[in-house]
Design a protein around this motif. Sequence first.
Motif, PDB file in Angstrom:
ATOM      1  N   THR A  78      35.712  51.171  73.761  1.00 55.90           N
ATOM      2  CA  THR A  78      35.688  49.737  74.045  1.00 55.90           C
ATOM      3  C   THR A  78      35.323  48.924  72.809  1.00 55.90           C
ATOM      4  O   THR A  78      35.709  47.765  72.692  1.00 55.90           O
ATOM      5  N   SER A  79      34.580  49.532  71.891  1.00 56.91           N
ATOM      6  CA  SER A  79      34.262  48.853  70.634  1.00 56.91           C
ATOM      7  C   SER A  79      35.267  49.188  69.536  1.00 56.91           C
ATOM      8  O   SER A  79      35.759  48.299  68.849  1.00 56.91           O
ATOM      9  N   SER A  80      35.601  50.469  69.381  1.00 52.67           N
ATOM     10  CA  SER A  80      36.491  50.840  68.272  1.00 52.67           C
ATOM     11  C   SER A  80      37.892  50.257  68.451  1.00 52.67           C
ATOM     12  O   SER A  80      38.575  49.957  67.472  1.00 52.67           O
ATOM     13  N   PHE A  81      38.312  50.043  69.700  1.00 51.15           N
ATOM     14  CA  PHE A  81      39.649  49.514  69.932  1.00 51.15           C
ATOM     15  C   PHE A  81      39.742  48.008  69.666  1.00 51.15           C
ATOM     16  O   PHE A  81      40.834  47.454  69.670  1.00 51.15           O
ATOM     17  N   THR A  82      38.610  47.340  69.438  1.00 49.10           N
ATOM     18  CA  THR A  82      38.680  45.924  69.075  1.00 49.10           C
ATOM     19  C   THR A  82      39.266  45.744  67.682  1.00 49.10           C
ATOM     20  O   THR A  82      39.622  44.631  67.299  1.00 49.10           O
ATOM     21  N   TYR A  83      39.383  46.834  66.897  1.00 51.80           N
ATOM     22  CA  TYR A  83      39.968  46.748  65.571  1.00 51.80           C
ATOM     23  C   TYR A  83      41.486  46.912  65.591  1.00 51.80           C
ATOM     24  O   TYR A  83      42.127  46.818  64.551  1.00 51.80           O
ATOM     25  N   LYS A  84      42.053  47.147  66.745  1.00 49.83           N
ATOM     26  CA  LYS A  84      43.491  47.369  66.821  1.00 49.83           C
ATOM     27  C   LYS A  84      44.253  46.117  66.389  1.00 49.83           C
ATOM     28  O   LYS A  84      44.021  45.027  66.896  1.00 49.83           O
ATOM     29  N   GLY A  85      45.149  46.284  65.428  1.00 50.73           N
ATOM     30  CA  GLY A  85      45.960  45.159  64.964  1.00 50.73           C
ATOM     31  C   GLY A  85      45.271  44.235  63.989  1.00 50.73           C
ATOM     32  O   GLY A  85      45.839  43.227  63.581  1.00 50.73           O
ATOM     33  N   ARG A  86      44.026  44.539  63.572  1.00 44.94           N
ATOM     34  CA  ARG A  86      43.284  43.686  62.646  1.00 44.94           C
ATOM     35  C   ARG A  86      43.217  44.322  61.269  1.00 44.94           C
ATOM     36  O   ARG A  86      43.171  45.530  61.131  1.00 44.94           O
ATOM     37  N   MET A  87      43.227  43.475  60.237  1.00 40.53           N
ATOM     38  CA  MET A  87      43.035  43.974  58.884  1.00 40.53           C
ATOM     39  C   MET A  87      41.555  44.222  58.657  1.00 40.53           C
ATOM     40  O   MET A  87      40.734  43.326  58.849  1.00 40.53           O
ATOM     41  N   VAL A  88      41.213  45.433  58.270  1.00 40.40           N
ATOM     42  CA  VAL A  88      39.810  45.771  58.071  1.00 40.40           C
ATOM     43  C   VAL A  88      39.661  46.661  56.846  1.00 40.40           C
ATOM     44  O   VAL A  88      40.612  47.285  56.388  1.00 40.40           O
ATOM     45  N   ASP A  89      38.472  46.676  56.334  1.00 44.49           N
ATOM     46  CA  ASP A  89      38.075  47.631  55.326  1.00 44.49           C
ATOM     47  C   ASP A  89      37.193  48.649  56.031  1.00 44.49           C
ATOM     48  O   ASP A  89      36.320  48.280  56.818  1.00 44.49           O
ATOM     49  N   LEU A  90      37.413  49.933  55.759  1.00 48.23           N
ATOM     50  CA  LEU A  90      36.669  50.953  56.487  1.00 48.23           C
ATOM     51  C   LEU A  90      35.166  50.836  56.257  1.00 48.23           C
ATOM     52  O   LEU A  90      34.370  51.168  57.144  1.00 48.23           O
ATOM     53  N   SER A  91      34.770  50.356  55.084  1.00 52.72           N
ATOM     54  CA  SER A  91      33.340  50.173  54.858  1.00 52.72           C
ATOM     55  C   SER A  91      32.785  49.093  55.780  1.00 52.72           C
ATOM     56  O   SER A  91      31.646  49.180  56.241  1.00 52.72           O
ATOM     57  N   GLU A  92      33.617  48.070  56.086  1.00 48.97           N
ATOM     58  CA  GLU A  92      33.193  47.032  57.026  1.00 48.97           C
ATOM     59  C   GLU A  92      33.042  47.615  58.424  1.00 48.97           C
ATOM     60  O   GLU A  92      32.105  47.283  59.155  1.00 48.97           O
ATOM     61  N   VAL A  93      33.983  48.473  58.800  1.00 50.00           N
ATOM     62  CA  VAL A  93      33.896  49.134  60.103  1.00 50.00           C
ATOM     63  C   VAL A  93      32.605  49.926  60.197  1.00 50.00           C
ATOM     64  O   VAL A  93      31.884  49.875  61.200  1.00 50.00           O
ATOM     65  N   GLY A  94      32.292  50.670  59.134  1.00 54.31           N
ATOM     66  CA  GLY A  94      31.069  51.460  59.129  1.00 54.31           C
ATOM     67  C   GLY A  94      29.831  50.600  59.289  1.00 54.31           C
ATOM     68  O   GLY A  94      28.909  50.952  60.036  1.00 54.31           O
ATOM     69  N   ARG A  95      29.813  49.439  58.615  1.00 54.03           N
ATOM     70  CA  ARG A  95      28.651  48.559  58.713  1.00 54.03           C
ATOM     71  C   ARG A  95      28.562  47.906  60.093  1.00 54.03           C
ATOM     72  O   ARG A  95      27.486  47.796  60.670  1.00 54.03           O
ATOM     73  N   GLU A  96      29.699  47.442  60.604  1.00 56.71           N
ATOM     74  CA  GLU A  96      29.690  46.725  61.881  1.00 56.71           C
ATOM     75  C   GLU A  96      29.318  47.636  63.045  1.00 56.71           C
ATOM     76  O   GLU A  96      28.648  47.212  63.990  1.00 56.71           O
ATOM     77  N   LEU A  97      29.764  48.887  62.988  1.00 57.54           N
ATOM     78  CA  LEU A  97      29.514  49.799  64.105  1.00 57.54           C
ATOM     79  C   LEU A  97      28.339  50.732  63.840  1.00 57.54           C
ATOM     80  O   LEU A  97      27.892  51.435  64.750  1.00 57.54           O
ATOM     81  N   GLY A  98      27.836  50.746  62.616  1.00 55.35           N
ATOM     82  CA  GLY A  98      26.699  51.607  62.308  1.00 55.35           C
ATOM     83  C   GLY A  98      27.065  53.074  62.335  1.00 55.35           C
ATOM     84  O   GLY A  98      26.368  53.886  62.954  1.00 55.35           O
ATOM     85  N   VAL A  99      28.167  53.448  61.671  1.00 56.14           N
ATOM     86  CA  VAL A  99      28.602  54.850  61.644  1.00 56.14           C
ATOM     87  C   VAL A  99      28.872  55.279  60.204  1.00 56.14           C
ATOM     88  O   VAL A  99      29.151  54.469  59.333  1.00 56.14           O
ATOM     89  N   ARG A 100      28.793  56.576  60.006  1.00 57.50           N
ATOM     90  CA  ARG A 100      29.017  57.137  58.671  1.00 57.50           C
ATOM     91  C   ARG A 100      30.470  57.551  58.465  1.00 57.50           C
ATOM     92  O   ARG A 100      30.971  57.530  57.351  1.00 57.50           O
TER      93      ARG A 100
END
Length: 523
Positions: A173-195
């Motif tokens: 439910t959280s990871s799928f909010t990135y579908k179709g969006r331009m992101v940097d993986l480091s931003e994903v890591g920071r926003e979701l708190g994952v390594r």
Amino acid sequence: MTHTRRISLPGQARKKAICPVTLEILHDQRVVLLDGNEIALGARAFDVLVQLVEHADRVVSKAELLDAVWAGLMVEESNLTVQIAGLRKALGRETIKTVPGIGYRFIGPNTGPAEAAPALVKALPVPDIPSLAVLPFANLTGSEDRDYLVDGIVNEVIMALSRVSGFFVISSTSSFTYKGRMVDLSEVGRELGVRYVLEGSIQQAGDQMRIFTQLVEAETGHTLWRDRFDGLASEIFDLQDRVAEHVAAALEPKLIWAEAARAKAKPTESLAAYDLCLRAAPLVYRQNTLKSVQEGLDLLKQALALDPEYLQAKALICYAHTGAVATRWWTFEQAAAALPLAREVLDADPDDPLALAYAGHHIAYVGGDTQRGLTALQRAKALNPNSGVVAMLLGWVHNYRSENEAAIAELRRARRISPLHPQIGVTTSGIANALFQLGDFEGAVTHFEQALTEYPEFATIHLGLMGAYWAVGRKEESARMAEIFRRKVPDMTVSTFRRTRPQDNKTYTGAVIAALEGNGFPP
């Protein structure tokens, strides 16, 4: 005459200042100059760059890049990933943005500002144990109509990984909010708190299916592991399990593979029923219109007609009925129609945590059997400790039982597991409800108000906020909430509330009854 293209890249750090960098592409010579200096690029990397630059006004899909650069060749997606990594190393990480599940976009002077992704207030701390987010996979099947199948496979992989007790896995439910969006993986890591981030793609030709996956360290973008899985579409359950097992081994070699393999039980022998459930799930989960719930229910009934013992379909029907009454589209009497199915699911004692959670919550909320519901949800948590949905529903059942500290703990855990859940307002309102029951009326108001901004369709929020406002003496605001709730439930009475409320807490029920009576609801 040499065909030359000159563009400016985003500013890069220099010794004394931050200034734009000029990129020149000499097409005829197949040379790339960065501030006048030639950079070393292989033939494939040059072709990928040209494709991205020529279509810098949009996202270029992975399938499109593979077709253009490796025309007529059957290659793995990892070949493209390697070229993208090389280009980022040469030109800067911000030059090429990833759009999970789709492809890449070149950031240049004619692209306009990058699409802004909703940012969390602050970066979340990374757990000590291996932490992972699985992003939506790219659909390379050649048909957008297969998106639901691709998403369904990713969901199953997430569920399988979530069962490994040594992992912290962000819910879909959280990871799928990135579908179709331009992101940097480091931003994903920071926003979701994952390594770590798992990304991939799925191809299909007839019954042949191929799944590409790669595990990336979010902060550095370094690819730790990649693999390819081939099989038949009719064997997607086995493919899902193999992906989950291999990712588990790459993340933590000491973990026993059998832990990831616990998800191997096939939910049904009918692929057609499974397909119908995949289509129905997002309609049922959305719960923002009665129409979507009804469409989902129609599909689930078709699935049950194909496989009358399909527990997942039964459980989703329970979830749909619960949602329809929580939003007050249906009465409790209408929602009670799913109670026999909920009992069938629990009597079967399944190892499916979501089936247990949906049926258990329905039994507790609509059926009033909070002990059986609690038992089912505790088992669901044991089976899948990383499910945001399980944590959310378990927290609410604690609320019904006036176990307020336990409710708050579970609901806060749900927010951490799934910080971008599209219905996170249900979780926030659960925290508000527990605070209300503890007598912290101001805290309840604050959380109910936040929940209202997160999920304005949820009638439980209006009812709770009406009571909380009344309890703190904000009578005009209570009256405003009462009007909103009255429009949703025109036949609401005090006796109806007494008869149908799932909460067994005198502080909460007393305040809500006072608000109902004070705002003119019939006895």
